[in-house]
Write a protein that holds these residues in place. Structure first.
Motif, short mmCIF file in Angstrom:
data_model
loop_
_atom_site.label_atom_id
_atom_site.label_comp_id
_atom_site.label_asym_id
_atom_site.label_seq_id
_atom_site.Cartn_x
_atom_site.Cartn_y
_atom_site.Cartn_z
N PRO A 405 0.78 -1.24 0.00
CA PRO A 405 0.00 0.00 0.00
C PRO A 405 0.80 1.29 0.00
CG PRO A 405 0.10 -0.90 2.21
CD PRO A 405 0.81 -1.88 1.33
N ARG A 406 2.13 1.22 0.15
CA ARG A 406 2.93 2.44 0.27
C ARG A 406 3.54 2.84 -1.07
NH1 ARG A 406 4.09 2.01 6.04
NH2 ARG A 406 1.97 1.93 6.84
N ALA A 407 3.42 4.14 -1.40
CA ALA A 407 4.11 4.67 -2.58
C ALA A 407 5.58 4.81 -2.25
CB ALA A 407 3.52 6.02 -2.96
N LEU A 408 6.44 4.18 -3.03
CA LEU A 408 7.87 4.11 -2.73
C LEU A 408 8.72 4.63 -3.88
CD1 LEU A 408 7.78 0.55 -1.11
CD2 LEU A 408 7.82 2.75 0.08
N GLY A 409 8.19 5.63 -4.60
CA GLY A 409 8.95 6.24 -5.67
C GLY A 409 8.60 5.73 -7.05
N GLY A 410 7.71 4.75 -7.13
CA GLY A 410 7.27 4.28 -8.43
C GLY A 410 5.96 4.92 -8.86
N ARG A 411 5.11 5.23 -7.88
CA ARG A 411 3.82 5.88 -8.13
C ARG A 411 3.63 6.95 -7.05
NH1 ARG A 411 4.84 3.06 -11.70
NH2 ARG A 411 3.59 1.50 -12.81
N SER A 412 4.43 8.00 -7.14
CA SER A 412 4.49 9.00 -6.07
C SER A 412 4.17 10.41 -6.58
CB SER A 412 5.90 9.03 -5.44
OG SER A 412 6.19 7.84 -4.75
N ILE A 413 3.73 11.25 -5.66
CA ILE A 413 3.76 12.70 -5.86
C ILE A 413 4.92 13.21 -5.03
CG2 ILE A 413 2.54 14.88 -5.63
CD1 ILE A 413 -0.09 13.32 -5.65
N LEU A 414 5.87 13.86 -5.69
CA LEU A 414 7.07 14.37 -5.04
C LEU A 414 7.01 15.89 -4.96
CD1 LEU A 414 9.73 12.21 -6.93
CD2 LEU A 414 8.60 11.68 -4.76
N ALA A 415 7.65 16.43 -3.93
CA ALA A 415 7.70 17.89 -3.77
C ALA A 415 8.84 18.25 -2.84
CB ALA A 415 6.37 18.42 -3.21
N ALA A 416 9.29 19.49 -2.93
CA ALA A 416 10.30 19.99 -2.00
C ALA A 416 9.72 20.01 -0.59
CB ALA A 416 10.75 21.38 -2.41
N ALA A 417 10.56 19.68 0.39
CA ALA A 417 10.11 19.61 1.78
C ALA A 417 10.46 20.86 2.57
CB ALA A 417 10.74 18.39 2.46
N THR A 418 11.02 21.86 1.92
CA THR A 418 11.58 23.00 2.63
C THR A 418 10.55 24.07 3.00
OG1 THR A 418 12.18 23.86 0.44
CG2 THR A 418 13.89 22.73 1.69
N SER A 419 9.34 23.94 2.51
CA SER A 419 8.27 24.90 2.82
C SER A 419 7.24 24.24 3.72
CB SER A 419 7.60 25.38 1.53
OG SER A 419 6.37 26.02 1.81
N ALA A 420 6.94 24.91 4.84
CA ALA A 420 5.94 24.36 5.76
C ALA A 420 4.58 24.24 5.09
CB ALA A 420 5.85 25.24 7.01
N GLY A 421 4.29 25.11 4.14
CA GLY A 421 2.99 25.09 3.48
C GLY A 421 2.82 23.94 2.51
N MET A 422 3.91 23.27 2.14
CA MET A 422 3.79 22.20 1.15
C MET A 422 2.97 21.03 1.69
SD MET A 422 4.19 21.12 -1.88
CE MET A 422 5.38 22.24 -2.64
N LYS A 423 3.13 20.69 2.98
CA LYS A 423 2.32 19.59 3.53
C LYS A 423 0.84 19.92 3.43
CE LYS A 423 2.33 18.76 8.03
NZ LYS A 423 2.73 18.20 9.34
N ASP A 424 0.47 21.14 3.79
CA ASP A 424 -0.94 21.54 3.68
C ASP A 424 -1.42 21.49 2.24
OD1 ASP A 424 -1.09 21.95 6.42
OD2 ASP A 424 -0.57 24.07 6.27
N HIS A 425 -0.56 21.96 1.33
CA HIS A 425 -0.93 21.96 -0.09
C HIS A 425 -1.18 20.54 -0.60
CE1 HIS A 425 -1.16 23.09 -4.27
NE2 HIS A 425 -0.11 22.34 -4.57
N LEU A 426 -0.26 19.61 -0.26
CA LEU A 426 -0.42 18.23 -0.71
C LEU A 426 -1.66 17.59 -0.11
CD1 LEU A 426 3.31 17.05 -0.61
CD2 LEU A 426 1.94 17.56 -2.64
N ASN A 427 -1.93 17.86 1.16
CA ASN A 427 -3.14 17.31 1.78
C ASN A 427 -4.40 17.89 1.12
OD1 ASN A 427 -2.17 15.42 3.62
ND2 ASN A 427 -1.82 16.95 5.20
N GLN A 428 -4.34 19.16 0.76
CA GLN A 428 -5.51 19.79 0.12
C GLN A 428 -5.78 19.20 -1.25
OE1 GLN A 428 -4.55 23.96 0.18
NE2 GLN A 428 -4.95 24.17 2.37
N ILE A 429 -4.73 19.04 -2.07
CA ILE A 429 -4.97 18.54 -3.42
C ILE A 429 -5.39 17.07 -3.39
CG2 ILE A 429 -3.43 20.21 -4.49
CD1 ILE A 429 -1.38 17.99 -4.84
N LYS A 430 -5.00 16.35 -2.33
CA LYS A 430 -5.40 14.95 -2.21
C LYS A 430 -6.69 14.80 -1.40
CE LYS A 430 -2.77 11.58 -2.20
NZ LYS A 430 -1.93 10.46 -1.73
N ARG A 431 -7.24 15.92 -0.93
CA ARG A 431 -8.48 15.93 -0.15
C ARG A 431 -8.35 15.07 1.11
NH1 ARG A 431 -12.74 15.47 -5.29
NH2 ARG A 431 -12.24 17.51 -6.17
N ARG A 432 -7.23 15.27 1.78
CA ARG A 432 -6.98 14.56 3.03
C ARG A 432 -7.09 15.52 4.21
NH1 ARG A 432 -1.72 10.94 2.90
NH2 ARG A 432 -0.87 12.93 3.61
#
Length: 552
Positions: A405-432
């Motif tokens: 069940p874990r995405a391990l780089g074969g079927r992933s959405i990747l992003a820079a981790a240096t912005s605190a807002g990126m986690k919120d953005h990824l959760n929003q686009i994934k509706r989590r």
């Protein structure tokens, strides 16, 4: 020798072992944007999976159907209905892991094939041990299997055979999700009997709470009264467990807890229940290992069953000092059941021998044209790293899909981790939900510098804490409690994700990226770039050397 394992029920899958090597495993949820936990409803899907790898049904020497559930089911074969029977959930006796039900009437392409079926638990034990480093080195191991419908069961496995040791305590694995029916954001007054997605969400939610010793004491008292003690209520529950009718008692346990904890916050109650189960698990596991310390071989542990996805429990068992080494496969839950069924047949023939396998053994990427509104052009890793460094997320599709069940780089959405807002953005686009974590995917030799313990964790199955000096440098991958669901990747890996991480490190000095699964909400991984483009919530989709960009 070709052995085809089939899991028909939820988490349906088809796996093929050929001469001791896992040739492929196709999980139904990873085809055609199917729903998570998709079952196999038509045996034509088995035919299609074999055909995609150049095989006909007659090329298979042995078919094996995973056991469990009600022991039989009706499925389609083309337009015809077929009734298939299979083995039980648990082995019939302590030495009976490889006791098989011999069936007939598996209809594929109009032809009837015989098949075998072992208990569901047999597949968990076989897949966990046969994929482990212990099998490779010929060492014995304990194997803990804790699934939703069963008590935590301990086995001992050697090359020549395996046997049941004991149940650790009388709580089924699904108790964790049932707690979510009574406390927290997933309260369900209808008390639906089964929701496979809640447990993982609760594991994230408890970071909002704190462990309260007073709450833990209430759970301990009620555990003795309701489940483990010499009370009429507990004796009745243990009788119900044997018949599989444990839901009423489990709900009564949490209702009693709620009446005594109505002044406590739900997040603290769930965090405390998690802690209660974790300590109970480690205590009873330690006692069991001590009781059976004369068993031959070293003290190694394999972990299987749905509860094996709980990274905090896995870490607690590993750090308890009970074992020389601990192994969790990337598919401890039923996503590995088809592999396990085939491994059980292999074990009956040859003993519990090591399986040659790769975690990137899932469905291949489908090839298609860019949909309207998207432009496709070649893109190398340095060009892609520059896009990521500009704080733009990218859907990254490379090679065959991951197993489990874990995405391990074969079927992933990747992003820079240096912005605190990126986690919120990824959760929003994934509706989590906002409290859900985003995992770091990190170059293995840099991980100890950033995380503790930061030990190799290629399948994202253990808990790590972010070191203080990195909290502000990679905030997007830091969970609410400071932890991180780390995946490590060797910089010498041949997988494209390793090349990207190395180039991104050269460009930015940061050896990690955000990593979350590339999928529609409630569905499996994208099977192709077109599916990701049609989803449309990320402007860049990289797929095996081509970058698809949403037109301005």
């Amino acid at each position: 020798m070709r052995i085809c394992g089939i899991k028909l029920r939820h988490d349906g899958a088809i796996a093929l072992i050929e001469n001791g090597r896992l040739a492929f495993c196709v999980e139904q949820e990873k085809r055609d944007n199917n729903l998570r936990y998709q079952a196999i409803e038509n045996l034509d899907d088995v035919v299609a999976a074999l055909a995609e790898h150049g095989l006909d049904s007659c090329d298979v020497d042995q078919f094996v159907i995973d056991g469990g559930g009600d022991g039989q089911s009706q499925v389609l074969s083309g337009t015809d209905s077929v009734t298939l029977k299979w083995g039980p959930y648990v082995e019939p006796h302590a030495e009976g892991l490889l006791t098989s039900y011999n069936g007939s009437g598996l209809i594929l392409e109009g032809r009837a094939f015989p098949y075998k079926s072992y208990s569901h638990v047999s597949g968990h034990v076989a897949s966990a041990y046969c994929t482990s480093p212990f099998a490779q080195s010929g060492q014995s191991a304990f194997c803990l299997v804790w699934d939703g419908s069963i008590l935590p069961r301990l086995y001992h496995v050697e090359r020549q055979g395996a046997r049941f040791v004991e149940c650790l305590f009388p709580i089924v694995g699904h108790a964790y999700a049932v707690a979510g029916d009574h406390f927290g954001p997933y309260k369900d007054l209808d008390r639906k009997p089964w929701d496979l997605g809640v447990a993982g969400k609760l594991m994230a939610y408890i970071a909002l709470g704190c462990v309260d010793d007073a709450i833990v004491s209430v759970f301990r008292e009620l555990y003795e009264e309701c489940f483990a003690g010499d009370t009429q209520r507990a004796r009745g529950y243990r009788t119900e467990i044997e018949s599989g009718d444990w839901f009423p008692a489990m709900h009564a346990f949490f209702a009693a807890s709620a009446s005594r904890l109505d002044h406590k916050r739900d997040e603290d109650i769930l965090a405390s229940f998690h802690s209660f189960l974790e300590h109970l698990l480690v205590e009873r596991l330690a006692a069991a290992v001590q009781r059976h310390s004369r068993l031959p071989g070293r003290h190694n542990l394999c972990i299987a069953g749905g509860c094996g996805l709980n990274i905090k429990w896995d870490s607690a068992m590993r750090s308890a000092g009970l074992f020389d080494a601990v192994w969790v496969p990337p598919f401890p839950n039923d996503s590995g059941a088809a592999i396990g069924a085939a491994c059980a047949a292999l074990a009956e023939r040859k003993g519990f021998v090591p399986l040659e396998w790769s975690v990137y053994g899932g469905p291949r990427l489908l090839r298609n044209e860019a949909p309207a509104g998207w432009e496709a052009a070649p893109c190398n890793m340095r060009e892609l790293a520059k896009i990521l460094a500009s704080n733009k997320p990218v859907v990254f599709l490379a090679g065959s899909a991951e197993l489990g069940p874990r995405a391990l780089g074969g079927r992933s959405i990747l992003a820079a981790a240096t912005s605190a807002g990126m986690k919120d953005h990824l959760n929003q686009i994934k509706r989590r939900e906002c409290f859900r974590p985003v995992a770091p995917i990190c170059i293995e030799d840099r991980a100890p510098e950033i995380f503790f313990p930061g030990t190799p964790d290629p399948y994202m199955l253990f808990d790590h804490q972010t070191r203080a000096e990195w909290l502000d440098r990679v905030p997007a991958v830091v969970h609410l409690d400071g932890s991180a669901r780390l995946q490590t990747v060797s910089r010498t890996s041949e997988h494209k994700i390793a090349e990207l991480l190395v180039v991104y490190e050269e460009l930015t000095g940061i050896p990690l990226l955000c990593n979350t699964s590339a999928n529609l909400n409630g569905r499996g991984f994208f099977p192709d770039a077109a599916g990701a483009c049609e989803w449309g919530r990320v402007d860049h989709v990289w797929c095996d050397g081509m970058l698809w960009t949403k037109a301005a």
